[in-house]
Design a protein around this motif. Structure first.
Motif, PDB file in Angstrom:
ATOM      1  N   UNK A   9      25.110  68.697  79.742  1.00  0.00           N
ATOM      2  CA  UNK A   9      25.562  67.975  80.924  1.00  0.00           C
ATOM      3  C   UNK A   9      26.044  66.570  80.583  1.00  0.00           C
ATOM      4  N   UNK A  10      25.535  65.994  79.478  1.00  0.00           N
ATOM      5  CA  UNK A  10      25.947  64.652  79.074  1.00  0.00           C
ATOM      6  C   UNK A  10      27.282  64.728  78.358  1.00  0.00           C
ATOM      7  N   UNK A  11      28.112  63.745  78.596  1.00  0.00           N
ATOM      8  CA  UNK A  11      29.383  63.684  77.878  1.00  0.00           C
ATOM      9  C   UNK A  11      29.472  62.333  77.180  1.00  0.00           C
ATOM     10  N   UNK A  12      30.086  62.336  76.031  1.00  0.00           N
ATOM     11  CA  UNK A  12      30.260  61.107  75.270  1.00  0.00           C
ATOM     12  C   UNK A  12      31.636  60.566  75.581  1.00  0.00           C
ATOM     13  N   UNK A  13      31.677  59.351  76.089  1.00  0.00           N
ATOM     14  CA  UNK A  13      32.949  58.755  76.443  1.00  0.00           C
ATOM     15  C   UNK A  13      33.337  57.710  75.408  1.00  0.00           C
ATOM     16  N   UNK A  14      34.450  57.922  74.763  1.00  0.00           N
ATOM     17  CA  UNK A  14      34.936  56.989  73.763  1.00  0.00           C
ATOM     18  C   UNK A  14      36.008  56.117  74.400  1.00  0.00           C
ATOM     19  N   UNK A  15      35.633  54.897  74.745  1.00  0.00           N
ATOM     20  CA  UNK A  15      36.579  54.008  75.394  1.00  0.00           C
ATOM     21  C   UNK A  15      37.423  53.253  74.381  1.00  0.00           C
ATOM     22  N   UNK A  16      38.542  52.750  74.843  1.00  0.00           N
ATOM     23  CA  UNK A  16      39.405  51.924  74.014  1.00  0.00           C
ATOM     24  C   UNK A  16      38.726  50.571  73.779  1.00  0.00           C
ATOM     25  N   UNK A  17      38.991  49.980  72.636  1.00  0.00           N
ATOM     26  CA  UNK A  17      38.425  48.662  72.336  1.00  0.00           C
ATOM     27  C   UNK A  17      39.015  47.629  73.290  1.00  0.00           C
ATOM     28  N   UNK A  18      38.142  46.789  73.834  1.00  0.00           N
ATOM     29  CA  UNK A  18      38.587  45.728  74.727  1.00  0.00           C
ATOM     30  C   UNK A  18      37.631  44.550  74.574  1.00  0.00           C
ATOM     31  N   UNK A  19      38.168  43.399  74.140  1.00  0.00           N
ATOM     32  CA  UNK A  19      37.347  42.207  73.986  1.00  0.00           C
ATOM     33  C   UNK A  19      38.218  40.967  74.026  1.00  0.00           C
ATOM     34  N   UNK A  20      37.560  39.834  74.151  1.00  0.00           N
ATOM     35  CA  UNK A  20      38.226  38.539  74.180  1.00  0.00           C
ATOM     36  C   UNK A  20      37.222  37.507  73.673  1.00  0.00           C
ATOM     37  N   UNK A  21      37.586  36.730  72.650  1.00  0.00           N
ATOM     38  CA  UNK A  21      36.674  35.698  72.161  1.00  0.00           C
ATOM     39  C   UNK A  21      37.444  34.450  71.773  1.00  0.00           C
ATOM     40  N   UNK A  22      36.700  33.363  71.671  1.00  0.00           N
ATOM     41  CA  UNK A  22      37.287  32.075  71.354  1.00  0.00           C
ATOM     42  C   UNK A  22      36.194  31.181  70.779  1.00  0.00           C
ATOM     43  N   UNK A  23      36.445  30.523  69.647  1.00  0.00           N
ATOM     44  CA  UNK A  23      35.498  29.557  69.106  1.00  0.00           C
ATOM     45  C   UNK A  23      36.253  28.448  68.394  1.00  0.00           C
ATOM     46  N   UNK A  24      35.617  27.297  68.289  1.00  0.00           N
ATOM     47  CA  UNK A  24      36.248  26.149  67.636  1.00  0.00           C
ATOM     48  C   UNK A  24      35.171  25.253  67.043  1.00  0.00           C
ATOM     49  N   UNK A  25      35.530  24.563  65.959  1.00  0.00           N
ATOM     50  CA  UNK A  25      34.632  23.621  65.286  1.00  0.00           C
ATOM     51  C   UNK A  25      35.392  22.324  65.064  1.00  0.00           C
ATOM     52  N   UNK A  26      34.744  21.214  65.340  1.00  0.00           N
ATOM     53  CA  UNK A  26      35.321  19.904  65.080  1.00  0.00           C
ATOM     54  C   UNK A  26      34.264  19.078  64.356  1.00  0.00           C
ATOM     55  N   UNK A  80      42.258  38.378  71.559  1.00  0.00           N
ATOM     56  CA  UNK A  80      42.043  39.290  72.680  1.00  0.00           C
ATOM     57  C   UNK A  80      42.600  40.644  72.292  1.00  0.00           C
ATOM     58  N   UNK A  81      41.865  41.695  72.646  1.00  0.00           N
ATOM     59  CA  UNK A  81      42.311  43.048  72.344  1.00  0.00           C
ATOM     60  C   UNK A  81      42.109  43.934  73.557  1.00  0.00           C
ATOM     61  N   UNK A  82      43.092  44.779  73.773  1.00  0.00           N
ATOM     62  CA  UNK A  82      43.017  45.783  74.834  1.00  0.00           C
ATOM     63  C   UNK A  82      43.657  47.051  74.289  1.00  0.00           C
ATOM     64  N   UNK A  83      42.829  47.989  73.845  1.00  0.00           N
ATOM     65  CA  UNK A  83      43.342  49.225  73.247  1.00  0.00           C
ATOM     66  C   UNK A  83      44.001  48.955  71.908  1.00  0.00           C
ATOM     67  N   UNK A  84      45.273  49.352  71.797  1.00  0.00           N
ATOM     68  CA  UNK A  84      46.010  49.162  70.547  1.00  0.00           C
ATOM     69  C   UNK A  84      46.704  47.808  70.456  1.00  0.00           C
ATOM     70  N   UNK A  85      46.655  47.022  71.510  1.00  0.00           N
ATOM     71  CA  UNK A  85      47.355  45.739  71.530  1.00  0.00           C
ATOM     72  C   UNK A  85      46.372  44.595  71.270  1.00  0.00           C
ATOM     73  N   UNK A  86      46.631  43.823  70.221  1.00  0.00           N
ATOM     74  CA  UNK A  86      45.795  42.671  69.863  1.00  0.00           C
ATOM     75  C   UNK A  86      46.683  41.451  69.719  1.00  0.00           C
ATOM     76  N   UNK A  87      46.222  40.330  70.221  1.00  0.00           N
ATOM     77  CA  UNK A  87      46.945  39.072  70.025  1.00  0.00           C
ATOM     78  C   UNK A  87      45.944  37.951  69.834  1.00  0.00           C
TER      79      UNK A  87
END
Length: 129
Positions: free
Chosen positions: A33-50, A63-70
């Motif tokens: 009854x359980x199904x394994x759902x493989x979702x597309x990668x989706x994330x966004x991060x930002x860091x800085x050092x001074x 930032x990444x959404x599925x196959x598109x990363x920038x």
């Protein structure tokens, strides 16, 4: 008498060990009854050092959404310029980057001796003798 007790306890331990279940690694079992759902990668991060004492700055944003990363990252170079790289990846297009430099080259800032936070090493030829 002590030897008989030790042998009896040893045999009891062996019998008890055989009656326990074995504990070995098994992957988790899923019910039908359980199904394994493989979702597309989706994330966004930002860091800085001074780092003010060294005037060093660096950071990264992506930032990444599925196959598109920038994203982009930047670093303060030893010659005083700021190097900024902007990039994207779209599916099978591969990594496409644009590199820019901000500021002017300063030979004074590139000198290692002018930075107080740099360790100085002195070789003494008498130490090895």
């Amino acid at each position: 008498m002590n030897a008989k007790v030790l042998i009896l306890l040893g045999l009891a331990a062996i019998v008890a060990a055989d009656s326990f279940e074995s504990y070995e690694y098994r992957p988790p079992q899923r019910s039908s009854e359980e199904s394994y759902e493989s979702g597309e990668a989706k994330y966004d991060f930002n860091w800085a050092v001074s780092h003010d004492p060294s005037s060093n700055e660096f950071g990264h944003q992506e930032a990444r959404d599925g196959d598109h990363t920038q994203g982009s990252y930047y670093v303060q170079l030893p010659d005083g310029r700021l190097q900024r790289v902007t990039y994207f990846v779209d599916g099978d297009s591969g990594y496409v980057a644009e590199v820019n430099y901000e500021g002017e080259v300063s030979h004074e800032s590139a000198s290692f001796e002018s930075r107080e936070y740099r360790p100085r090493y002195v070789y003494d030829s008498n130490e090895s003798k």
